[in-house]
Scaffold this active site. Sequence first.
Site, PDB file in Angstrom:
ATOM      1  N   GLY A 125       0.834  -1.215   0.000  1.00  0.00           N
ATOM      2  CA  GLY A 125       0.000   0.000   0.000  1.00  0.00           C
ATOM      3  C   GLY A 125       0.859   1.251   0.000  1.00  0.00           C
ATOM      4  O   GLY A 125       0.499   2.267  -0.596  1.00  0.00           O
ATOM      5  N   ASN A 126       2.028   1.157   0.659  1.00  0.00           N
ATOM      6  CA  ASN A 126       2.943   2.307   0.688  1.00  0.00           C
ATOM      7  C   ASN A 126       3.580   2.550  -0.672  1.00  0.00           C
ATOM      8  O   ASN A 126       3.943   3.679  -1.005  1.00  0.00           O
ATOM      9  CB  ASN A 126       4.041   2.088   1.731  1.00  0.00           C
ATOM     10  N   LYS A 163      -1.210  -2.613  15.691  1.00  0.00           N
ATOM     11  CA  LYS A 163      -1.128  -1.960  14.378  1.00  0.00           C
ATOM     12  C   LYS A 163      -1.675  -0.532  14.474  1.00  0.00           C
ATOM     13  O   LYS A 163      -2.865  -0.330  14.690  1.00  0.00           O
ATOM     14  CB  LYS A 163      -1.965  -2.770  13.389  1.00  0.00           C
ATOM     15  N   LYS A 178      -0.999  -8.099   4.950  1.00  0.00           N
ATOM     16  CA  LYS A 178      -1.280  -8.533   3.573  1.00  0.00           C
ATOM     17  C   LYS A 178      -0.292  -9.597   3.076  1.00  0.00           C
ATOM     18  O   LYS A 178      -0.653 -10.439   2.259  1.00  0.00           O
ATOM     19  CB  LYS A 178      -1.352  -7.343   2.624  1.00  0.00           C
ATOM     20  N   LYS A 221       7.603 -10.019   5.612  1.00  0.00           N
ATOM     21  CA  LYS A 221       7.723 -10.541   4.244  1.00  0.00           C
ATOM     22  C   LYS A 221       8.486 -11.863   4.248  1.00  0.00           C
ATOM     23  O   LYS A 221       8.099 -12.830   3.590  1.00  0.00           O
ATOM     24  CB  LYS A 221       8.426  -9.516   3.344  1.00  0.00           C
TER      25      LYS A 221
END
Length: 316
Positions: free
Chosen positions: A11-12, A131, A217, A279
């Site tokens: 998103g960034n 978050k 995500k 990740k």
Amino acid sequence: MSTLAVVAIGGNSLIRDNAHESVEDQYQAVVETAKHIVGMIEQGYEVIVTHGNGPQVGFILRRSEIAKDVAAMHQVPLVSCGADTQGAIGYQIQQAMDNEFKKRGMDKTAVTVVTQVVVSENDPAFQKPTKPIGSFYTKEQTAEIQKANPSWVMIEDAGRGYRRMVASPQPQEIVEKNVINKLVRDGYCVISVGGGGIPVVKSEDGLLHGVDAVIDKDFATSLLAADIKADVLIISTGVPTVYLNYGKPNEKALDKVTLAELKQYVAENHFAPGSMLPKIQAVISFLENGGKEAIITNPESLEEAVAGKTGTHIYP
């Protein structure tokens, strides 16, 4: 069936900098990324695209808060903000992909699937929200907000003010996975699991109910990739390859890595929590659940990475 790849974009990465936050600016960033994804499809890949939504959810929440303060409008629940971003970002990716297919004379169509992801209501994350989302508030504003929303957890964030913290539970099941799988195997380019998916819990009778949370995500993408037996999971980030000792004089780019080596690097604390670590953890999970290959690279290097010319390639 061509090689099936699941590609996650952040998103960034849709926001180049603070001066390029508008919807039009984000679309231009999507258009650039779409070119590289279509380039991959030209190389013989079928692709599912997933995306983050962190900044975008924050923008929607902020608008909702301002509308409440200024015009007494009802507030939009976080779970609906997540759904809103799936529609808006999905639309942008879908349009950019379709336009790129048309320019290249390719008989291909992109489609967005609004995706729900089951989480456990007993997930410890609900007891300890980590978050940060939305706006920064002063101590005085925070006291007012807590009065109006007693269930909200407000934490002082890095000296910049107070922010709402929400739960980030682990994804357990992709509700629409069979639909996504059918569409991609019928030749569509599918955009799904936007923002990690819309978090839902399943009641005893199997019915679904939305919950206010934000799912990582990369974890949701990894789960989807494993479930539909994708050949390769590609996670895009801000750098062309993963580095050991990142930013230090002895930094070292990782080219090809085994799962065992990667786990060793995690144990040695090479990857920053909240940045590269999730990740890496998503990649580990995919490979442990039957995945054959994972690649971490930046969006502009996608075509070169799948051709083996750059990126960090991780194998079982």
